[in-house]
Design an enzyme around this catalytic site. Structure first.
Site, short mmCIF file in Angstrom:
data_model
loop_
_atom_site.label_atom_id
_atom_site.label_comp_id
_atom_site.label_asym_id
_atom_site.label_seq_id
_atom_site.Cartn_x
_atom_site.Cartn_y
_atom_site.Cartn_z
N ARG A 297 -16.28 2.77 -17.75
CA ARG A 297 -14.92 2.67 -17.22
C ARG A 297 -14.62 3.81 -16.25
O ARG A 297 -13.77 3.70 -15.36
CB ARG A 297 -13.90 2.65 -18.37
CG ARG A 297 -12.46 2.52 -17.91
CD ARG A 297 -11.54 2.10 -19.05
NE ARG A 297 -11.56 3.05 -20.15
CZ ARG A 297 -10.82 4.15 -20.22
NH1 ARG A 297 -10.00 4.48 -19.22
NH2 ARG A 297 -10.88 4.95 -21.27
N ASP B 225 -4.16 -2.96 4.27
CA ASP B 225 -5.00 -4.01 3.68
C ASP B 225 -5.81 -4.63 4.81
O ASP B 225 -5.27 -5.27 5.71
CB ASP B 225 -4.12 -5.06 3.00
CG ASP B 225 -4.93 -6.08 2.21
OD1 ASP B 225 -6.04 -6.43 2.65
OD2 ASP B 225 -4.44 -6.54 1.16
N LYS C 190 -13.20 -11.74 -1.04
CA LYS C 190 -13.17 -12.54 0.18
C LYS C 190 -14.43 -12.28 1.03
O LYS C 190 -15.53 -12.55 0.58
CB LYS C 190 -11.89 -12.23 0.95
CG LYS C 190 -10.61 -12.25 0.10
CD LYS C 190 -10.37 -13.57 -0.59
CE LYS C 190 -8.97 -13.70 -1.19
NZ LYS C 190 -8.64 -12.75 -2.26
N TYR D 273 0.70 -10.10 1.62
CA TYR D 273 0.13 -10.99 0.61
C TYR D 273 1.12 -11.13 -0.56
O TYR D 273 1.76 -10.16 -0.96
CB TYR D 273 -1.20 -10.41 0.13
CG TYR D 273 -1.79 -11.10 -1.07
CD1 TYR D 273 -2.15 -12.44 -1.01
CD2 TYR D 273 -1.99 -10.41 -2.26
CE1 TYR D 273 -2.70 -13.08 -2.11
CE2 TYR D 273 -2.54 -11.03 -3.36
CZ TYR D 273 -2.88 -12.37 -3.29
OH TYR D 273 -3.41 -12.99 -4.38
#
Length: 397
Positions: free
Chosen positions: A61, A186, A210, A114
């Site tokens: 983690r 972004d 993406k 978004y």
């Protein structure tokens, strides 16, 4: 005299298989370090590992060699000091916003963001008292006028979804000169095509699901930082949030990254081809793609994105909402589905799917028409895609 240890019980040997360490050669690809734990020779070495992301790996983690390989590749891709790989694009957005903001802070955000980012900013405003001022993304004066002592971040998207609005990132980030406000961009729609850090941004965000992953088989996100100290602040929150990327997902993303230059060049070229054909079709009233001369930011896109404008375009159908739904269901080669940047082409009609709850006025306020169709161009032949589009347009009249 050396003593010989008795052989371990088979049950013990099953728990402790030999761990191979290559000697005399090296792997040419990035290995998957799927294990989440690392052992140490001393308590002091383990204690030192807790100090930060640059220390020894000890628990996945906090860091993992496969994930680190992806982070280093992405930092180099964007020209940043450090990167943080996350489990999803929204994981990266959450890590950055929640890691850098606190109650009473102020954010200047582009209006056409978004939907997930918009929802998160709304949530932060409702629950944390973070104030948000929306700007258009074209006028630096809007940003300067919105600045206040509590302003911490300016949040932009290089190319917005689905209208393909191109943001003047250099002009808007220049409006922050002389302040401590961080610019977050972004860049999901334009990896390799635009480098936000070279144009005044401090942090770049990607949904690596993406274009970077690119094969429709991995979920991921990333944030790349110009300043290692800012990276450390966000990393500290990300490990508490539990948003760190999984090693196998990171490995798949590294694999996708290798073909990104070829894929996005091909997808950009095909998107431009299809945009031109759509613009000439009688059933289409408007095409949204930065590469066509009619696009409002065509000249700006030519300066900021000289090597291509990405593989996503949208277009308006004369028949409105019904025509958009029929078209999206009539395609045969293209798939009706969410997301973008995949090797296969995808289509979506927002008014009947993601934005189905909005009426015409609400859609217009979001910059979306009732007949808007979004197309994410894959790697298929442009002629094959056009034949599919033509037959679907004929059914949607």
């Amino acid at each position: 005299m050396a003593t010989t240890r008795p052989p371990h019980d088979p049950q013990t040997r099953a728990v402790h298989p030999p761990v191979p360490i290559p000697a005399g050669s090296r792997p040419l690809g990035v290995p998957i370090y799927q294990g989440h734990l690392f052992g140490f020779e001393s308590a002091g070495a383990l204690a030192a590992a807790f100090q930060g992301p640059d220390e020894a790996f000890f628990y996945a983690r906090m860091g993992n060699p496969t994930v680190r390989a992806l982070e280093e590749a992405l930092a180099e891709l964007e020209g940043g000091a450090r990167a943080l790989a996350t489990a999803s694009g929204m994981g990266a957005v959450n890590a950055v916003l929640a890691g850098l903001l606190r109650s009473g802070d102020h954010v200047i955000a582009q209006a056409s963001l978004y939907g997930g980012t918009h929802a998160l900013l709304t949530d932060l405003a409702d629950r944390w008292g973070v104030e948000v001022t929306r700007v258009g993304g074209d006028d630096p004066a809007e940003v300067r006028d919105a600045l206040r002592p509590a302003t911490r971040l300016l949040y932009l998207e290089t190319i917005s979804n689905p209208t393909t609005h191109v943001t003047d990132v250099p002009a808007l980030t220049a409006a922050l000169e002389g302040t401590d406000v961080l610019a977050v961009v972004d860049n999901t729609f334009s990896p390799l095509l635009f480098a936000p850090l070279a144009h005044g941004a401090d942090i770049v965000i990607h949904s690596t699901t993406k274009y970077i992953g690119g094969h429709g088989d991995v979920l991921g996100g990333a944030a790349v930082f110009a300043d290692a100290a800012v990276h450390h602040r966000v990393w500290e929150h990300a490990i508490e949030l539990g948003a760190i990327a999984d090693p196998f997902a990171a490995w798949l993303t590294v694999r996708g990254l290798a073909t990104l230059p070829m894929r996005i060049a091909r997808q950009s070229a095909t998107a431009l081809d299809l945009a031109g054909r759509l613009a000439a079709h009688p059933s289409v009233t408007r095409v949204h793609y930065p590469g066509v001369p009619e696009h409002p930011q065509h000249e700006l896109a030519g300066r900021l994105l000289p090597d291509g404008h990405g593989g996503v375009l949208s277009f308006e159908l004369a028949g409105g909402r019904d025509a958009g739904r029929v078209f999206s269901e009539a395609v045969e080669l293209i798939t009706l589905g969410p997301s973008l940047g995949d090797i296969a082409s995808l289509v979506m009609h927002p008014a009947s799917t993601s934005h189905r709850q909005l009426d015409a006025a609400a859609l217009a306020a979001a910059g979306i028409g009732e007949g808007t169709v979004r197309l994410s161009v894959g790697l298929e032949s442009a002629d094959d895609l056009w034949r599919d589009i033509e037959q679907a347009l004929a059914k949607a009249r």
